[in-house]
Motif scaffolding. Structure first.
Motif, PDB file in Angstrom:
ATOM      1  N   GLY A  18       0.673  -1.090  -0.091  1.00 39.96           N
ATOM      2  CA  GLY A  18       0.046  -0.003  -0.014  1.00 39.96           C
ATOM      3  C   GLY A  18       1.048   1.347   0.010  1.00 39.96           C
ATOM      4  N   SER A  19       0.161   2.267   0.060  1.00 49.42           N
ATOM      5  CA  SER A  19       1.112   3.588   0.107  1.00 49.42           C
ATOM      6  C   SER A  19       1.795   3.658   1.320  1.00 49.42           C
ATOM      7  N   SER A  20       1.376   3.305   2.513  1.00 49.28           N
ATOM      8  CA  SER A  20       2.164   3.457   3.832  1.00 49.28           C
ATOM      9  C   SER A  20       2.613   2.255   4.216  1.00 49.28           C
ATOM     10  N   VAL A  21       2.458   1.046   4.105  1.00 50.61           N
ATOM     11  CA  VAL A  21       2.901  -0.232   4.306  1.00 50.61           C
ATOM     12  C   VAL A  21       3.240  -1.256   3.143  1.00 50.61           C
ATOM     13  N   GLN A  22       4.291  -1.657   3.256  1.00 47.49           N
ATOM     14  CA  GLN A  22       4.719  -2.705   2.273  1.00 47.49           C
ATOM     15  C   GLN A  22       5.335  -3.837   3.119  1.00 47.49           C
ATOM     16  N   HIS A  23       5.079  -4.807   2.928  1.00 52.92           N
ATOM     17  CA  HIS A  23       5.473  -6.106   3.692  1.00 52.92           C
ATOM     18  C   HIS A  23       5.161  -7.512   3.258  1.00 52.92           C
ATOM     19  N   ILE A  24       5.739  -8.443   3.190  1.00 54.73           N
ATOM     20  CA  ILE A  24       5.555  -9.977   2.722  1.00 54.73           C
ATOM     21  C   ILE A  24       6.243 -10.798   3.716  1.00 54.73           C
ATOM     22  N   ALA A  25       5.546 -12.120   4.181  1.00 55.51           N
ATOM     23  CA  ALA A  25       5.791 -13.180   4.939  1.00 55.51           C
ATOM     24  C   ALA A  25       5.254 -14.539   4.466  1.00 55.51           C
TER      25      ALA A  25
END
Length: 349
Positions: free
Chosen positions: A138-145
């Protein structure tokens, strides 16, 4: 900042093999924790470097393969970094969240959260299986697990393996329900299905481990079968059946003989304790995290009915349980799992 289209075009024109580098994976709080302020993920460009063992094309992997690869960085305690790259038998990958998933999925090029969907598809959270991923861009959070399993029967708290943020190392964590809800479930396009009956989907984490004998059935039998298989003993050609049959009885007896326990073919508390604590023996204590802590917690639940949550977090409850175990086995009650405590656990004491 984002990489401009002109820069991308110049790189393509030059014929340079490139990958987009995700420079920040937003922090992901564990179950019960409050979400930290969301952060943004910048992108950069770095050429892929040829390394022995690095895939020459995106690999086709089973779910067990993916989890094994993901565990390698946890065992090696690879620190999170947006600029450093780690090399092991699986290749060379950037040490952030998307680099970690790229390694676990066996990707030729290291992806970032902005282009990982080129090798994945969206799925419903209800269809998540071990080796799938939870992703947000997203515009404020980017993550993957990497998804491992659900921590609760309601399927709201995900157990994941991830590169988390600066100052941490690759680890398995349990996410809070609120944090899990922010993520989309995705599946690697090259995953080889058909191993849903293998140990990749068997839960070995329980608060209690009852005695099992021939004729028993259920999830605990599956867990015992997987633990025995991991120790190198045959419990059946078709994977964990959940039925304690003659083949498993033979495997239990062989394992008991190997570790010096009475060879009665029954998975009692001593056998459970030895099986659950198998593996490396790093010193762990209050503040430690990871798979070794989970093994301690599981084995204490078997040895002393400690009733611990198997979350891989060595906190006050685990410290107390360790001290109680050490005291009852006359090991010196310091709450630290060192060589003597590991030796006792792995001997089934």
């Amino acid at each position: 900042m984002r990489v401009s289209r002109s820069i991308r075009n110049r790189i393509r024109t030059a014929g340079v093999a490139t990958v987009l580098t995700g420079l920040l994976c937003a922090g992901s709080p564990v179950a019960g924790a409050q979400a930290s302020a969301p952060s943004s993920e910048a992108t950069g460009i770095q050429a892929e470097v040829g390394v022995a063992g690095h895939p020459t094309s995106d690999l086709k992997l089973t779910r067990t393969d993916i989890l094994t690869r993901a565990q390698s960085w946890i065992d090696e305690r690879v620190p999170y970094s947006q600029s450093k790259w780690h090399t092991n038998q699986y290749g060379r990958y950037r040490q952030d969240c998307s680099g970690y998933v790229s390694m676990a999925w066996g990707l030729k090029n290291v992806r970032w959260t902005g282009n990982i969907m080129e090798v994945a598809t969206r799925i419903s959270k209800s269809k998540l299986l071990p080796g799938d991923a939870l992703w947000v861009h997203g515009s404020s959070v980017q993550h993957i697990a990497i998804f491992v399993r659900w921590a609760d029967s309601a399927k709201t708290q995900a157990v994941v393996r991830e590169e988390y943020r600066t100052g941490t190392v690759a680890a398995q964590r349990t996410w809070s329900a609120s944090w899990t809800s922010k993520f989309t479930a995705i599946r690697y396009k090259n995953v080889i299905e058909g191993d849903a009956k293998t140990c990749a989907v068997v839960n070995e984490n329980h608060k209690s481990y009852t005695q099992l004998a021939e004729g028993a059935k259920g999830e605990l039998v599956k867990a015992a079968q997987c633990l025995l298989a991991g120790a190198g003993f045959n419990t059946g050609a078709d994977g964990p059946s959940g039925t304690f049959d003659a083949t498993m009885t033979s495997a239990v007896k062989q394992y008991q003989t190997k570790v010096g326990l009475p060879s009665n073919g029954t998975v009692d508390s001593h056998t459970w304790t030895a099986l659950l604590s198998r593996g490396s023996t790093p010193m762990v204590q209050d503040g430690s995290t990871g798979s070794a802590v989970s093994r301690v917690q599981r084995s204490l639940n078997a040895a002393t009915n400690a009733g611990l949550d198997v979350d891989g977090q060595f906190g006050p409850k685990t410290t107390t349980a360790v001290k109680n175990y050490q005291s009852s086995r006359k090991l010196g009650s310091d709450g630290i799992v060192g060589p003597n405590t590991w030796a006792a656990l792995q001997a089934g004491k």
